[in-house]
Design a protein around this motif. Sequence first.
Motif, PDB file in Angstrom:
ATOM      1  N   TYR A  10       0.824  -1.204   0.000  1.00  0.00           N
ATOM      2  CA  TYR A  10       0.000   0.000   0.000  1.00  0.00           C
ATOM      3  C   TYR A  10       0.861   1.259   0.000  1.00  0.00           C
ATOM      4  O   TYR A  10       0.615   2.195  -0.742  1.00  0.00           O
ATOM      5  N   HIS A 267      -6.145  -6.181   0.036  1.00  0.00           N
ATOM      6  CA  HIS A 267      -6.406  -5.550  -1.240  1.00  0.00           C
ATOM      7  C   HIS A 267      -7.598  -4.613  -1.076  1.00  0.00           C
ATOM      8  O   HIS A 267      -8.742  -5.041  -0.967  1.00  0.00           O
ATOM      9  N   SER A 306      -5.344   5.612  -1.597  1.00  0.00           N
ATOM     10  CA  SER A 306      -4.984   4.675  -2.651  1.00  0.00           C
ATOM     11  C   SER A 306      -5.902   3.461  -2.583  1.00  0.00           C
ATOM     12  O   SER A 306      -6.501   3.169  -1.546  1.00  0.00           O
ATOM     13  N   TYR A 307      -6.001   2.774  -3.709  1.00  0.00           N
ATOM     14  CA  TYR A 307      -6.819   1.576  -3.767  1.00  0.00           C
ATOM     15  C   TYR A 307      -6.098   0.534  -4.609  1.00  0.00           C
ATOM     16  O   TYR A 307      -5.670   0.813  -5.729  1.00  0.00           O
ATOM     17  N   MET A 308      -5.951  -0.665  -4.054  1.00  0.00           N
ATOM     18  CA  MET A 308      -5.232  -1.737  -4.724  1.00  0.00           C
ATOM     19  C   MET A 308      -6.189  -2.831  -5.159  1.00  0.00           C
ATOM     20  O   MET A 308      -7.040  -3.279  -4.393  1.00  0.00           O
ATOM     21  N   THR A 313      -2.451  -0.474  -8.499  1.00  0.00           N
ATOM     22  CA  THR A 313      -2.775   0.458  -7.424  1.00  0.00           C
ATOM     23  C   THR A 313      -3.038   1.835  -8.001  1.00  0.00           C
ATOM     24  O   THR A 313      -2.226   2.369  -8.762  1.00  0.00           O
TER      25      THR A 313
END
Length: 372
Positions: A10, A267, A306-308, A313
């Motif tokens: 992340y 995630h 943020s987004y994975m 990402t």
Amino acid sequence: MKNFIRCQKYIYITLIGLFLSQDLIAQGCVAIRQFSGIGNAVGQGNILEKGELNISANYRYFKSFRHFRGTQEEPDRLTNNTEVINWTHLVDLNISYAFSERVFGVLSVPYAYNERSSLYEHGRTERHTTYSQGLTDLIIGGGYWLFSGENSPKGNMAIGAGLKIPTGNYKATSRFYNVGPNGGSEIRPVDQSIQLGDGGFGIVINGQGIWNLGKTTFLYYDGFYMLNPRNTNGVQTFRRRESEAIMSVPDQFALRAGLFKPIGSAHGLALSFGGRIEGVPVRDIIGKSEGFRRPGYIVSAEPGASYMVKDFTLGLTVPIALLRNRTRSLTDILDSNPDNKIHGDAAFADYLVNLSLAWRISKKESDLFKSF
């Protein structure tokens, strides 16, 4: 240890956001050119295992229009419609590769489009816009993590260095109105703040770190200093003072730190909040510091998210300016006398937008690419 390794996936997205900028990497005329590559170099290696790649694209935007002389804003520039406005759009492609668990290399290729609207550059009678567009200065560098994975259950830190290569056009021109023969237009170099390069090779020294403060809270920090040994680059400014007739090739710096917290499973969403300072010094550490520059610095609060999803990402950070200071330049100081203290101004932005998309390529996928 597992939490730390998982959350490394992340936190790297918060570290690869642009510093500098641009334009640092900074928000306005103080950032004399587009400069983002080392912002990606500081943070590209910390999730990779030996043989893995990380490819990321970063978009940065800001609009500078608020004039400061020192830390004092000059609101009358807006009231009188005499402000200078810069719009900067910067996209850079960044590729990092892990040579081992602790050694990584980075390449950054930035491209910029800029507009600059002003009165004073066009005879002080009409507002017109100048433009610049193209490849800016490349960054090639690398870093070394001080601890191996087995010896860093609570965190790690890296040191690195890079070379800024003057691939950007530092003599970019545009059409200026009411300044040519008989009051006509003339092709001239654009202002230093929207030049695509500075014409000098730079040496970049950087560092970064990530430390576990709890089960799911992490401290991050990173920064760089770019040494620009070249004095001036020979490009005319068409400014009134003789001491400012040629553009300087200044050093630059940035430092940022904050907290990072994943929300939910391995995630998914993660949030960050920190602060940063970036700017241009009055004098360079190596070499002379003659010619025209706009020194100063910006202190900002920097929220981010943020987004994975699997190996991809998406990240967003929005540094918001808290303190803007256009310090006195060396030419300001040298041209002053007891009866006339000169202090130039500069335009700054209120905020900066950094949007990043990163793709982590596993060792297996990386080997597949090599087979072609």
